[in-house]
Design an enzyme around this catalytic site. Sequence first.
Site, PDB file in Angstrom:
ATOM      1  N   ASP A   7      70.532  64.965  48.369  1.00  0.00           N
ATOM      2  CA  ASP A   7      71.861  65.719  46.857  1.00  0.00           C
ATOM      3  C   ASP A   7      72.878  65.091  47.699  1.00  0.00           C
ATOM      4  OD1 ASP A   7      72.814  66.698  44.900  1.00  0.00           O
ATOM      5  OD2 ASP A   7      73.375  68.959  46.090  1.00  0.00           O
ATOM      6  N   SER A   8      73.853  64.532  46.800  1.00  0.00           N
ATOM      7  CA  SER A   8      75.290  64.528  46.613  1.00  0.00           C
ATOM      8  C   SER A   8      75.901  65.874  48.259  1.00  0.00           C
ATOM      9  CB  SER A   8      76.333  64.590  45.733  1.00  0.00           C
ATOM     10  OG  SER A   8      75.966  66.002  44.586  1.00  0.00           O
ATOM     11  N   TYR A  39      79.766  63.399  42.947  1.00  0.00           N
ATOM     12  CA  TYR A  39      78.614  61.722  42.397  1.00  0.00           C
ATOM     13  C   TYR A  39      78.644  62.476  40.734  1.00  0.00           C
ATOM     14  CZ  TYR A  39      76.054  59.924  45.721  1.00  0.00           C
ATOM     15  OH  TYR A  39      75.565  59.605  47.487  1.00  0.00           O
ATOM     16  N   GLY A  40      78.804  63.084  40.276  1.00  0.00           N
ATOM     17  CA  GLY A  40      79.434  63.729  38.595  1.00  0.00           C
ATOM     18  C   GLY A  40      80.462  62.512  37.345  1.00  0.00           C
ATOM     19  N   CYS A  76      69.312  66.167  43.669  1.00  0.00           N
ATOM     20  CA  CYS A  76      71.115  65.876  42.910  1.00  0.00           C
ATOM     21  C   CYS A  76      70.273  65.214  41.083  1.00  0.00           C
ATOM     22  CB  CYS A  76      71.462  64.755  43.865  1.00  0.00           C
ATOM     23  SG  CYS A  76      72.564  64.742  42.903  1.00  0.00           S
ATOM     24  N   ASN A  77      70.989  65.891  40.281  1.00  0.00           N
ATOM     25  CA  ASN A  77      70.443  65.288  39.008  1.00  0.00           C
ATOM     26  C   ASN A  77      71.439  64.064  38.419  1.00  0.00           C
ATOM     27  OD1 ASN A  77      69.821  68.156  37.324  1.00  0.00           O
ATOM     28  ND2 ASN A  77      70.004  69.204  39.193  1.00  0.00           N
ATOM     29  N   THR A  78      72.216  64.371  38.949  1.00  0.00           N
ATOM     30  CA  THR A  78      72.499  62.855  39.059  1.00  0.00           C
ATOM     31  C   THR A  78      72.541  61.432  39.424  1.00  0.00           C
ATOM     32  OG1 THR A  78      75.317  63.893  39.211  1.00  0.00           O
ATOM     33  CG2 THR A  78      75.182  61.881  38.926  1.00  0.00           C
ATOM     34  N   CYS A 188      72.254  70.685  36.658  1.00  0.00           N
ATOM     35  CA  CYS A 188      73.033  70.456  38.193  1.00  0.00           C
ATOM     36  C   CYS A 188      72.773  71.357  38.863  1.00  0.00           C
ATOM     37  CB  CYS A 188      74.309  70.313  37.803  1.00  0.00           C
ATOM     38  SG  CYS A 188      75.924  70.125  38.844  1.00  0.00           S
ATOM     39  N   THR A 189      72.615  70.698  40.469  1.00  0.00           N
ATOM     40  CA  THR A 189      71.993  71.690  41.568  1.00  0.00           C
ATOM     41  C   THR A 189      72.335  72.483  41.821  1.00  0.00           C
ATOM     42  OG1 THR A 189      73.841  70.004  42.592  1.00  0.00           O
ATOM     43  CG2 THR A 189      71.373  69.233  42.827  1.00  0.00           C
ATOM     44  N   HIS A 190      74.125  72.530  41.199  1.00  0.00           N
ATOM     45  CA  HIS A 190      75.565  74.066  41.461  1.00  0.00           C
ATOM     46  C   HIS A 190      74.841  74.810  40.253  1.00  0.00           C
ATOM     47  CE1 HIS A 190      76.643  70.677  44.325  1.00  0.00           C
ATOM     48  NE2 HIS A 190      77.360  71.628  45.259  1.00  0.00           N
TER      49      HIS A 190
HETATM   50  N1  DGL Z   1      74.660  67.162  42.877  1.00  0.00           N
HETATM   51  C1  DGL Z   1      74.849  66.857  41.938  1.00  0.00           C
HETATM   52  C2  DGL Z   1      74.199  67.169  40.724  1.00  0.00           C
HETATM   53  O1  DGL Z   1      72.776  68.054  40.578  1.00  0.00           O
HETATM   54  C3  DGL Z   1      76.148  67.892  41.493  1.00  0.00           C
HETATM   55  C4  DGL Z   1      76.989  67.520  42.168  1.00  0.00           C
HETATM   56  C5  DGL Z   1      78.113  66.200  42.432  1.00  0.00           C
HETATM   57  O2  DGL Z   1      79.053  66.209  41.199  1.00  0.00           O
HETATM   58  O3  DGL Z   1      77.445  65.170  42.824  1.00  0.00           O
HETATM   59  O4  DGL Z   1      74.569  66.554  39.887  1.00  0.00           O
END
Ligand code: DGL
Length: 271
Positions: A7-8, A39-40, A76-78, A188-190
Amino acid sequence: MNLLTFDSGIGGLTALVPILRAYPGSTVTYLGDLAHLPYGTKSPERIRKLCSAAADWLLAAERRRGPSFDWCVVACNTASAHALDVFRSAAIGSGMKVSGVIEPGCRKAIAAKRPRTLILATGATVASQAYPRSLATLGYGGIVEQRACPLFVPLVEDDLLEGPEVAGIARRYLEGWIRPGDAAVLGCTHYPLLLPQLRELYPDVEWIDAGHSLLEMDHAPELEKPDASKPSRLQLFVTDDVASAERARRFLARMGLEDVVLDVKAIPPLV
Ligand code: DGL
């Protein structure tokens, strides 16, 4: 089960919750690229470059340990939206399965059978069109709309999960858009950590936690059950960060996983 996870940041722990509950006694090697979070907000080229370095690092960890990892989860979704192929290419020859979170989230959204599906994600994930494309490929015929909710990430990072500030920001993104009867994907993970507040504001929405659906992917049940009498172990490698141990412990406690044995190591940025 031995997992590699990327993940980021440390938000990707949300995707591990159902896996660690279903497979207690697992070991997880997790790379959080905090040096480059978020990352987003980055370009597709930059995201792919960062993911390439992360994939090489994780696969080197795999080789160091021997051919003993069962599953690589891109939490991480991104990264899943822009660079799942990068992780898959790096894993060729390892025999390891590589999963992202987009397809599982879409399957779950389709199973909700709602006429409209909203995607809440980072700007980069929205721009990639990965969710609408995957929903269409999987045969969803309803309306799909997307919106970036970037302020949700720092709220969660700062442990601000409910209350008037969170409700105000959520309303700013969602009011007038979200409707009772919608399915809404937390892409998104969060975002899943904000679920109690989001449910309170919009109770008649089917909230879908993309990462939570990973175990419903068809290959997950083939995995061997580890020794449940031992606690799960999480080795968390974070790039360029010193305060992650405390935050990761808080995250795990919030998710009911305080019994996981946590070991945090800071490593230099990979790029
Ligand atoms: N982990 C990123 C996601 O799931 C969210 C945080 C980021 O922008 O890096 O997209």
